[in-house]
Design an enzyme around this catalytic site. Structure first.
Site, mmCIF file in Angstrom:
data_model
loop_
_atom_site.group_PDB
_atom_site.id
_atom_site.type_symbol
_atom_site.label_atom_id
_atom_site.label_comp_id
_atom_site.label_asym_id
_atom_site.label_seq_id
_atom_site.Cartn_x
_atom_site.Cartn_y
_atom_site.Cartn_z
ATOM 1 C CD GLU A 237 44.963 -63.501 140.123
ATOM 2 O OE1 GLU A 237 45.061 -64.575 139.513
ATOM 3 O OE2 GLU A 237 44.056 -62.669 139.896
ATOM 4 C CE LYS A 254 38.765 -66.451 137.085
ATOM 5 N NZ LYS A 254 38.504 -65.169 136.385
#
Length: 434
Positions: A237, A254
């Protein structure tokens, strides 16, 4: 200077010879990320910084001396950059408790931030992405050498959530139903004994779980055990990228699901992730949070979302990823922008500040470096940092593994705990001794 040599071999030699060193590992990069490695190491006279959030002390280490120079690692790093050269490059991490003005417990095991300015830097080109990672087959890795079977770790999974996770989940649900938060990223820390040294563990981890924000940090100062720590990252990420033209970009994740063994089942898992209303709602909440965070430091009208809820596939998981981008205002420095976004909204939930208070109250263990940001910042204003997830941490004894996931009112405690376990699988596998 960029070479085509063996980055792993160079790393092994440097890690054994220098107590302060770093490897930003481009071996598992994505198309959107740079596909080269940077290895840096420090001489005794080179400068590094550590932060103790409990004492609120930033310590500067150089030339055999350690001196307290401030109480906020962002402020001290900003000052070091301002006093240095545009060509200076700093490498390190901000742990979850690195902002002294926010609710976060200090780490009793490792420094809450480490930053280093190496005088020696080597770069390595890893070559075309497709030839290294294949065409996205399940469980692809950069190397198959020395990989113990994954089933050994998976067999150790708990059959049901432990009592402390159950209690934390129940407390989170009370806050969600009371309207105190829309989503809470609930995490916990595992402590794992292993005889494998950090450098060897990292080489296994990069093979098992190649990722665009993979990397290794080693920091040890004589007679200062409080300034000692290792970080072994396989994070997918992006926390923040700042380019030469002052574009600021974050790529929040997410929504995560495990990959399957067969291609048909794997494609079905990917499709479920892309279309599941729960995952999409979670991702949208964090995108809105990031749009707000960037709007605080970017020019009016420049914040946009060029990519919304795109599925990215990694060695062990599929993930739902969005991109949020804007242009920094002239009066905002790079470090100020990094501080304003900190910590990553994907690791807190929304709204951020109130949710961080909930996290501080319900989580049984401190996060430490986990959920912080790891990467580099340059004196010319450029920067690139990943969110510290899928990461091993150690102060030289046991390894620490943070794992978690986003909780909403629709979440199921058994499902959520199972997700935290398979997210940690490859990290634990890197430490397996049989």
């Amino acid at each position: 200077m960029t070479t085509h040599g063996d980055a792993a071999a160079a790393f092994t030699e440097i890690a054994a010879s220098y107590s302060r060193c770093v490897w930003l590992d481009g071996g598992g990069a994505r198309e959107w990320s740079r596909q080269r490695s940077i290895i840096g190491w420090l001489d005794d006279d080179d400068v590094s910084l550590t932060y103790d959030a409990a004492a609120r002390e930033v310590t500067r280490h150089a030339g055999g001396r350690s001196e307290v120079v401030g109480d906020d690692p962002f402020v001290v790093l900003e000052a070091e950059l301002a006093a240095g050269s545009p060509s200076d490059q700093w490498f390190g991490y901000f742990g979850y408790a690195a902002r002294p003005d926010l609710s976060a417990r200090p780490d009793p095991d490792l420094p809450d931030a480490i930053w280093m300015r190496p005088s020696h830097i080597r770069m390595f080109d890893h070559g075309p992405l497709v030839s290294r990672l294949g065409a996205g087959a399940p469980h692809t890795s950069t190397s198959g050498e020395g990989e113990p079977p994954l089933v050994e770790v998976r067999a150790q999974r708990a059959s049901k959530p432990p009592a402390d996770y159950d209690a934390a989940f129940a407390a989170v649900q009370e806050h969600l139903h009371a309207g105190n938060s829309y989503e809470v990223n609930l995490t916990h820390r595992l402590r794992v004994a292993s005889e494998i040294d950090p450098a060897s563990a990292y080489l296994r981890l990069r093979s098992l779980n190649p990722a665009p924000y993979a990397g290794f940090l080693q920091h040890s100062v004589p007679d200062r055990p409080d300034a000692t720590g290792w970080l072994l990252s396989s994070s997918p990420e992006r926390y923040a990228l700042v380019t030469a033209d002052r574009t600021l970009e974050a790529k929040p994740i997410k929504g995560t699901t495990a990959r399957a063994e067969s291609r048909a089942e794997d494609e079905a898992a990917r499709e479920r992730l892309a279309t599941d209303p729960k995952y999409r709602a979670e991702n949208l909440m964090i995108v809105d949070l990031l749009r707000n965070d960037l709007s605080q430091v970017c020019e009016v009208g420049t914040v946009d979302v060029p990519t919304l809820m795109e599925v990215e596939s990694y060695a062990s998981v599929h993930q739902l990823v969005s991109t949020v981008r804007g242009r920094l205002r002239d009066d905002v420095t790079t470090v100020a922008a990094l501080r304003a976004l900190f910590p990553a909204g994907s690791m807190t939930g929304a709204p951020k500040l109130r949710t961080m208070e909930i996290i501080d109250a319900v989580e049984a263990t401190p996060r430490g470096a986990y959920a912080g940001a790891f990467g580099w910042v340059s004196g010319d204003g450029r920067a690139d940092l990943g969110v510290i997830i899928r990461t091993l941490l150690t102060a030289g004894d046991d390894y620490l593994v943070g794992t978690g996931g986003g909780i909403t009112v629709d979440s199921d405690v058994a499902d959520e705990y199972a997700e935290t376990q398979w997210k940690a699988d490859r990290l634990l596998q890197a430490l397996a001794t049989s």
